[in-house]
Write a protein that holds these residues in place. Structure first.
Motif, PDB file in Angstrom:
ATOM      1  N   ALA A 227     -10.540  -5.013  23.267  1.00  0.00           N
ATOM      2  CA  ALA A 227     -10.982  -6.378  22.932  1.00  0.00           C
ATOM      3  C   ALA A 227     -11.776  -6.321  21.646  1.00  0.00           C
ATOM      4  N   LEU A 228     -11.079  -6.407  20.534  1.00  0.00           N
ATOM      5  CA  LEU A 228     -11.665  -6.196  19.210  1.00  0.00           C
ATOM      6  C   LEU A 228     -11.693  -7.520  18.468  1.00  0.00           C
ATOM      7  N   ASP A 229     -12.869  -7.867  17.917  1.00  0.00           N
ATOM      8  CA  ASP A 229     -13.023  -9.091  17.132  1.00  0.00           C
ATOM      9  C   ASP A 229     -12.994  -8.712  15.655  1.00  0.00           C
ATOM     10  N   PRO A 230     -11.970  -9.109  14.895  1.00  0.00           N
ATOM     11  CA  PRO A 230     -11.882  -8.687  13.494  1.00  0.00           C
ATOM     12  C   PRO A 230     -12.929  -9.327  12.584  1.00  0.00           C
ATOM     13  N   ASN A 231     -13.646 -10.370  13.048  1.00  0.00           N
ATOM     14  CA  ASN A 231     -14.542 -11.102  12.167  1.00  0.00           C
ATOM     15  C   ASN A 231     -16.021 -10.823  12.425  1.00  0.00           C
ATOM     16  N   THR A 232     -16.343  -9.992  13.384  1.00  0.00           N
ATOM     17  CA  THR A 232     -17.745  -9.747  13.699  1.00  0.00           C
ATOM     18  C   THR A 232     -18.273  -8.545  12.921  1.00  0.00           C
ATOM     19  N   ARG A 233     -19.580  -8.261  13.073  1.00  0.00           N
ATOM     20  CA  ARG A 233     -20.200  -7.103  12.409  1.00  0.00           C
ATOM     21  C   ARG A 233     -19.651  -5.823  13.023  1.00  0.00           C
ATOM     22  N   THR A 234     -19.101  -4.939  12.179  1.00  0.00           N
ATOM     23  CA  THR A 234     -18.351  -3.795  12.664  1.00  0.00           C
ATOM     24  C   THR A 234     -18.754  -2.544  11.898  1.00  0.00           C
ATOM     25  N   LEU A 235     -18.897  -1.443  12.637  1.00  0.00           N
ATOM     26  CA  LEU A 235     -19.046  -0.105  12.070  1.00  0.00           C
ATOM     27  C   LEU A 235     -17.784   0.672  12.414  1.00  0.00           C
ATOM     28  N   LEU A 236     -17.098   1.195  11.410  1.00  0.00           N
ATOM     29  CA  LEU A 236     -15.825   1.886  11.619  1.00  0.00           C
ATOM     30  C   LEU A 236     -15.968   3.340  11.169  1.00  0.00           C
ATOM     31  N   MET A 237     -15.590   4.264  12.053  1.00  0.00           N
ATOM     32  CA  MET A 237     -15.707   5.698  11.768  1.00  0.00           C
ATOM     33  C   MET A 237     -14.326   6.277  11.502  1.00  0.00           C
ATOM     34  N   CYS A 238     -14.217   7.091  10.485  1.00  0.00           N
ATOM     35  CA  CYS A 238     -12.948   7.712  10.145  1.00  0.00           C
ATOM     36  C   CYS A 238     -13.214   9.113   9.621  1.00  0.00           C
ATOM     37  N   GLY A 239     -12.143   9.876   9.484  1.00  0.00           N
ATOM     38  CA  GLY A 239     -12.244  11.249   8.990  1.00  0.00           C
ATOM     39  C   GLY A 239     -11.187  12.123   9.629  1.00  0.00           C
ATOM     40  N   LEU A 240     -11.246  13.410   9.329  1.00  0.00           N
ATOM     41  CA  LEU A 240     -10.314  14.371   9.902  1.00  0.00           C
ATOM     42  C   LEU A 240     -10.576  14.537  11.389  1.00  0.00           C
ATOM     43  N   PRO A 241      -9.638  15.082  12.148  1.00  0.00           N
ATOM     44  CA  PRO A 241      -9.861  15.287  13.583  1.00  0.00           C
ATOM     45  C   PRO A 241     -10.993  16.288  13.837  1.00  0.00           C
ATOM     46  N   ASN A 242     -11.713  16.046  14.936  1.00  0.00           N
ATOM     47  CA  ASN A 242     -12.708  16.978  15.469  1.00  0.00           C
ATOM     48  C   ASN A 242     -13.883  17.178  14.506  1.00  0.00           C
ATOM     49  N   VAL A 243     -14.307  16.104  13.802  1.00  0.00           N
ATOM     50  CA  VAL A 243     -15.460  16.218  12.921  1.00  0.00           C
ATOM     51  C   VAL A 243     -16.705  15.563  13.513  1.00  0.00           C
ATOM     52  N   GLY A 244     -16.609  14.962  14.730  1.00  0.00           N
ATOM     53  CA  GLY A 244     -17.778  14.415  15.410  1.00  0.00           C
ATOM     54  C   GLY A 244     -17.833  12.910  15.486  1.00  0.00           C
ATOM     55  N   LYS A 245     -16.716  12.215  15.310  1.00  0.00           N
ATOM     56  CA  LYS A 245     -16.732  10.745  15.359  1.00  0.00           C
ATOM     57  C   LYS A 245     -16.997  10.246  16.782  1.00  0.00           C
ATOM     58  N   SER A 246     -16.276  10.784  17.757  1.00  0.00           N
ATOM     59  CA  SER A 246     -16.434  10.318  19.140  1.00  0.00           C
ATOM     60  C   SER A 246     -17.812  10.668  19.682  1.00  0.00           C
ATOM     61  N   SER A 247     -18.351  11.828  19.313  1.00  0.00           N
ATOM     62  CA  SER A 247     -19.694  12.191  19.772  1.00  0.00           C
ATOM     63  C   SER A 247     -20.736  11.234  19.218  1.00  0.00           C
ATOM     64  N   PHE A 248     -20.590  10.838  17.968  1.00  0.00           N
ATOM     65  CA  PHE A 248     -21.519   9.875  17.384  1.00  0.00           C
ATOM     66  C   PHE A 248     -21.427   8.521  18.082  1.00  0.00           C
ATOM     67  N   MET A 249     -20.218   8.112  18.447  1.00  0.00           N
ATOM     68  CA  MET A 249     -20.054   6.836  19.148  1.00  0.00           C
ATOM     69  C   MET A 249     -20.699   6.879  20.527  1.00  0.00           C
ATOM     70  N   ASN A 250     -20.567   7.994  21.234  1.00  0.00           N
ATOM     71  CA  ASN A 250     -21.210   8.112  22.542  1.00  0.00           C
ATOM     72  C   ASN A 250     -22.730   8.099  22.426  1.00  0.00           C
ATOM     73  N   LYS A 251     -23.262   8.540  21.266  1.00  0.00           N
ATOM     74  CA  LYS A 251     -24.716   8.569  21.090  1.00  0.00           C
ATOM     75  C   LYS A 251     -25.293   7.172  20.869  1.00  0.00           C
ATOM     76  N   ILE A 252     -24.618   6.331  20.100  1.00  0.00           N
ATOM     77  CA  ILE A 252     -25.211   5.052  19.702  1.00  0.00           C
ATOM     78  C   ILE A 252     -24.709   3.879  20.540  1.00  0.00           C
ATOM     79  N   THR A 253     -23.688   4.067  21.377  1.00  0.00           N
ATOM     80  CA  THR A 253     -23.176   2.984  22.214  1.00  0.00           C
ATOM     81  C   THR A 253     -23.136   3.448  23.657  1.00  0.00           C
ATOM     82  N   ARG A 254     -22.763   2.528  24.533  1.00  0.00           N
ATOM     83  CA  ARG A 254     -22.590   2.845  25.951  1.00  0.00           C
ATOM     84  C   ARG A 254     -21.159   3.247  26.286  1.00  0.00           C
TER      85      ARG A 254
END
Length: 791
Positions: A227-254
C-alpha cells in the motif's frame, strides 16, 4: 507467462485491438452534490417532493483525488465456473414452467426472457471484471510502469480486450436470437432457439479460459502489492545487494524485513512507516541493483528502477566500505554513476555503512578520495553521512538528515509555484511608523510605586510539588519556605508578607500527607449547614427506617471489658485444674508418650477418613469382598482350611460344608451345566441324609408314574429357584448396608426413588435415535436425470 491468444478486431478499438474499462477502485472518482431545488422552465420552484427532483452535479475536477485500492478487486472465476454461475442464476431467477396450451405470444416472451436475462448476467459479470482492473493510462505512472514490469503491458491489455470482445459478442448473439424467437411459430422451435442462444453464449465464455486465468493471477499479485502512496513524504533506499538497506529499515520503522547474509534477500518492494516532527513518513526498501545495462536487468531490479524514476522522495544510496557485501568500492561507485540520471531533482544522501567493520578514517586514501569526488560531482543536493547498523551509530542522524532535506525541498517547491503568488497577493504586512518625535516613557501606576516604596513582597505562586529548574535562584528557593498566599487573598489584593502568617493551601497539605492519590481533602469543611458545628458530626445510619445509633448501648465498651476479664479468669482456673489432674495421674513418662501416640494416630486416621475427596475411590464389590488375592495365602478369609480352623474354634463341624464347596469346584472344572449344579445345590439346601432316606421310603411306596412326576416337579422347582437366585440379589441385613433398621431401609429407598424421578420418561445414552437422513430441500426441486454439471 505467455499472453492469451486472441483475435484483433478493428471494430473493438482503433489501437492495439483492445478496450480498457476505467476502474472503479483505481480511477479518479469525482464527488457529487445533490441539487434538490431545481427550477422548472417558468423559473418557479417545484411543488413536488424534493426526492423527485434530485440530480447529481459533479464537483470541479480540482477536488478529485486518485485512490489505489487493489485489494478490493473481486476474484475472477474460471471459464467453467462462470458458465455455471450464469446458468444457475438464470434457472433460479426466471420462470421454468411452460405448457403447449399457452398462447404463442406468451411462449415467445417466456423464452425471450430467458435469453435476455442470461445476456444481462454475463454482461454484468464481465463489466464488473473490466471495471475492477485499473486502466494503466489513468493511474499514477509509478503503478503503470510497475504493472508493465511485472505483468507486461501488452499481455495485460490483450487479456482485457478479449474480455471486452466476448461481452460484445454475447450481446450480439442475444440480440440476433431474440429477433428470431419473435417469429417462432411453435413451442418446440422457440425452445430450440433458446438452447442455441444459451449454448453459443457459453461457448464464447469457455473460449476465454486463458484470459480469465491470466487475469486471476494478475489480480492475486496486484492484491499483494504494498500500500504505497506515490505523493506522500518518502525515503527510498537503493544500492547493491547486501549493503544494509533492509537492516536500516528495520531500525527506523516497525517493519520486519527478512535480513540474510546473501544477495537478493529482498525480491520486491517493502514499505514501512516512521515518524519525524509529528509527521508520518513512508520508507521504501528496494531490491538490490547490479551494475549492467538496462536491457539486462531482470524483473526484481526493474522494480527498484521504477521506484527511483517516478517517486518524489529523498534517496539514500548505501555503500559498504568494508566490502563484506561481495562488491568492491569501485563497483559501487560505478553503479552510482550508471543510475545517477535517476537522482535528478531528488535529495540524495550517500550513506557510508558498516563503519564498525571498517572505519572511515582508516580507509585507503584512494577510496576516500573516490567517494568524496563522487559526492561533489553529484551536485548541491547530495550529502554524505556515516553509520553502522550493528552498533546503531549514526542511524538516527541519517534518518533526521534525509527527512530535513526532503522537508526543505518540498517547502521550496511550493514557494516557487504559482499558488504562493496568489496567496501572497491577499496578505498585507503593516509596520508601525512614528507619528512625531516625542519620546514616550513606560507608564507605572501610582499604586505600584507605593507598594515598591513600602517594600512589600511580590506575590508568588506556590512551587510545592514542582521539580526545581535551572532558572530558580537561591532567593526563590528561600521564598518557597515562606507561607504562600491563597487564591482568595490574591483576588482580594491582600499581599502576604513574610511577617504575616497564612493558612496552608490544599497543595501544601497534599504533599505533607503523602502526595497525590494518598491524601484527600475533607470536603465536610465546605458544608453549608444551619449550625457550622454540625459539619463534622457522624452521618446517622438508617436501617428499616430507624437510626442504628438509637439501639446501641452507650455502656457497651465497659460491658465488653468486664466479659473479657471474666473469660480470662475462667481460663486461668481451667488451666490450674488441668495441672492438678496431670499431677494425680499414675502414668509415667513412657506410658504417657504411648497414650499421646495412640491419640495422635486415631486423630490422623479420622482426619484421613474425613478429608475432602476421600471417598472418591471405588468400593470393593460384594462378590469379591474378602476373596483371597494369592492362592499361596493360607490365612485368606475364603480359604477352605482357614474357614475350617475358624469354625473349629467356635465348636462347629464344617466338614460337610467344605465337602460341598469342593464338590462345586470339581463340577465347575468338569464343565457341568450351571442348571445341574444349581439343582444339586438346591437339593443340598433342602435336606440332608435323613431327608434322603425318607424320600427313598416314599419312593418305594409309590407307583412308577407318581415317582416320575415327583422327580420332574422337583427338577423344575430347582430350576425356578436357581433362576430366581440369578435374577435377584439376596436380601441383606440392614446393618450390612450401613443402616440401623428396616425403617431406615425404607427411607433410603424413598430418597433413591425421589432422586431418580427426573429421569423417568427422559431419553438417555442407551436410547436409540433415528436422524432424518433425507432432507427435503436437498432432494426436491427442478432436477432431472443425468448430469447436473452445466444444467
Amino acid at each position: 507467462k505467455d499472453p492469451p491468444k486472441i483475435r484483433k478486431s478493428p471494430s473493438v478499438c482503433g489501437e492495439s485491438g483492445c478496450v480498457e474499462e476505467k476502474s472503479a477502485s483505481t480511477r479518479t472518482t469525482p464527488t457529487f452534490r445533490v441539487d434538490t431545488q431545481r427550477p422548472d422552465k417558468t423559473g418557479a420552484r417545484p411543488r413536488h417532493p424534493p426526492h423527485l427532483h434530485r440530480r447529481l452535479v459533479p464537483t470541479p475536477p480540482s477536488l478529485t483525488m486518485p485512490t489505489y485500492n487493489f485489494k478490493q478487486m473481486a476474484p475472477v472465476p474460471s471459464a467453467n465456473d462462470l458458465v455455471d454461475i450464469v446458468l444457475t442464476r438464470t434457472q433460479r431467477r426466471t420462470p421454468t414452467v411452460v405448457h403447449p396450451g399457452y398462447k404463442i405470444s406468451r411462449i415467445r416472451s417466456f423464452y425471450m426472457r430467458k435469453i435476455k436475462f442470461t445476456q444481462q448476467t454475463i454482461s454484468e459479470r464481465l463489466t464488473a471484471m473490466l471495471s475492477d482492473f485499473p486502466r494503466l493510462s489513468d493511474i499514477h505512472p509509478f503503478y503503470s510502469d510497475l504493472c508493465n514490469t511485472l505483468y507486461d503491458r501488452d499481455h495485460y491489455k490483450l487479456a482485457l480486450g478479449q474480455i471486452n470482445t466476448a461481452k460484445q459478442l454475447v450481446d450480439a448473439v442475444a440480440r440476433d436470437m431474440v429477433r428470431m424467437v419473435k417469429y417462432g411459430d411453435s413451442l418446440y422451435r422457440c425452445k430450440c432457439l433458446k438452447r442455441a442462444a444459451l449454448g453459443r453464449m457459453c461457448t464464447i465464455l469457455k473460449r476465454q479460459k486463458a484470459s480469465l486465468s491470466y487475469l486471476e493471477e494478475v489480480r492475486k499479485h496486484m492484491s499483494r502489492l504494498p500500500a504505497l502512496d506515490p505523493n506522500t513524504r518518502t525515503l527510498l533506499m537503493c544500492g547493491l545487494p547486501n549493503v544494509g538497506k533492509s537492516s536500516f529499515m528495520n531500525k527506523i520503522t516497525r517493519a520486519n524485513v527478512d535480513v540474510q547474509p546473501y544477495a537478493f534477500t529482498t525480491k520486491s518492494l517493502f514499505v514501512g512507516h516512521t515518524d519525524y516532527k509529528y509527521l508520518r513518513w513512508q520508507v521504501i526498501d528496494t531490491p538490490g541493483i547490479l551494475d549492467h545495462s538496462l536491457e539486462e536487468r531482470n524483473t526484481i531490479e526493474m522494480q527498484a528502477i521504477t521506484a527511483l524514476a517516478h517517486l518524489t522522495c529523498s534517496v539514500l544510496y548505501f555503500m559498504d566500505i568494508s566490502e563484506q557485501c561481495g562488491y568492491t568500492i569501485e563497483q559501487q561507485c560505478s553503479l552510482f554513476r550508471s543510475i545517477q540520471p535517476l537522482f535528478a531533482n531528488k535529495q540524495l544522501v550517500v550513506v557510508i555503512n558498516k563503519i564498525d567493520a571498517q572505519q572511515w578514517e582508516t580507509l585507503d586514501a584512494e577510496h576516500r578520495t573516490m567517494i568524496e569526488k563522487l559526492v561533489e560531482e553529484s551536485g548541491p543536493n547530495t550529502s554524505m553521512l556515516k553509520m553502522s547498523n550493528a552498533t546503531e551509530e549514526g542511524v538516527s542522524a541519517v534518518k533526521n538528515h534525509a527527512c530535513e532535506k526532503l522537508l526543505a525541498s518540498r517547502v521550496d517547491s511550493r514557494v516557487s509555484s504559482n499558488k504562493v503568488d496568489s496567496v501572497m497577493n491577499r496578505l498585507q504586512v503593516v509596520y508601525p511608523q512614528a507619528r512625531d518625535g516625542v519620546t514616550r516613557e513606560a507608564y507605572i501606576p501610582e499604586s505600584v510605586k507605593l507598594e515598591r516604596e513600602a517594600g512589600k513582597a511580590k506575590t508568588k505562586k506556590s512551587r510545592v510539588g514542582y521539580a526545581p529548574t535551572v532558572n530558580d535562584s537561591d532567593s526563590e528557593a528561600e521564598d518557597d519556605a515562606l507561607p504562600i498566599e491563597s487564591d482568595d487573598e490574591a483576588m482580594d489584593g491582600n499581599v502576604v508578607t513574610p511577617s504575616q502568617p497564612s493558612k496552608k493551601t490544599a497543595r501544601d497539605l497534599m504533599w505533607e500527607n503523602g502526595g497525590p492519590g494518598v491524601w484527600a481533602p475533607d470536603y465536610r469543611e465546605q458544608y453549608d449547614l444551619a449550625d457550622p458545628e454540625w459539619r463534622f458530626d457522624a452521618i446517622p445510619q438508617i436501617l428499616d427506617g430507624k437510626n442504628v445509633a438509637d439501639f446501641v448501648d452507650p455502656d457497651i465498651d465497659e460491658k465488653l471489658r468486664l466479659l473479657e476479664e471474666e473469660e480470662e479468669k475462667l481460663q486461668e482456673e481451667w488451666d490450674a485444674a488441668a495441672m492438678s489432674r496431670e499431677d494425680d495421674d499414675d502414668l509415667n513418662e513412657t506410658e504417657r508418650a504411648a497414650v499421646d501416640e495412640i491419640r495422635h494416630r486415631i486423630k490422623a486416621k479420622k482426619e484421613f477418613r474425613e478429608r475432602p475427596g476421600g471417598r472418591n475411590r471405588p468400593a470393593l464389590p460384594r462378590a469379591i469382598r474378602g476373596r483371597q488375592k494369592d492362592v499361596h495365602d493360607k490365612d485368606a478369609k475364603l480359604n477352605a482350611d482357614a474357614i475350617g480352623r475358624r469354625m473349629e474354634k467356635v465348636g462347629v463341624d464344617a466338614s460337610a460344608m467344605l465337602e460341598r464347596g469342593r464338590k462345586r469346584e470339581r463340577d465347575s472344572a468338569r464343565g457341568r451345566r450351571r442348571g445341574d449344579v444349581e439343582m444339586d445345590d438346591a437339593e443340598d439346601r433342602r435336606g440332608g441324609d435323613e431327608d434322603a432316606e425318607m424320600e427313598d421310603g416314599n419312593v418305594r411306596s409309590r407307583s412308577k408314574g407318581a415317582v416320575k412326576r415327583a422327580r420332574k416337579e422337583k427338577k423344575e422347582s430347582a430350576k425356578r429357584e436357581a433362576s430366581l437366585a440369578r435374577s435377584h440379589s439376596r436380601p441383606r441385613d440392614p446393618s450390612a448396608a450401613g443402616l440401623r433398621d428396616s425403617e431406615m431401609v425404607k427411607d433410603a429407598a424413598k430418597v433413591e426413588r425421589k432422586g431418580q424421578r427426573k429421569w423417568f420418561g427422559g431419553s438417555g445414552e442407551g436410547d436409540q435415535r433415528k436422524a432424518v437422513h433425507l432432507v427435503k430441500w436437498m432432494n426436491t426441486g427442478k432436477k432431472r436425470n443425468g448430469t447436473h454439471y452445466c444444467r
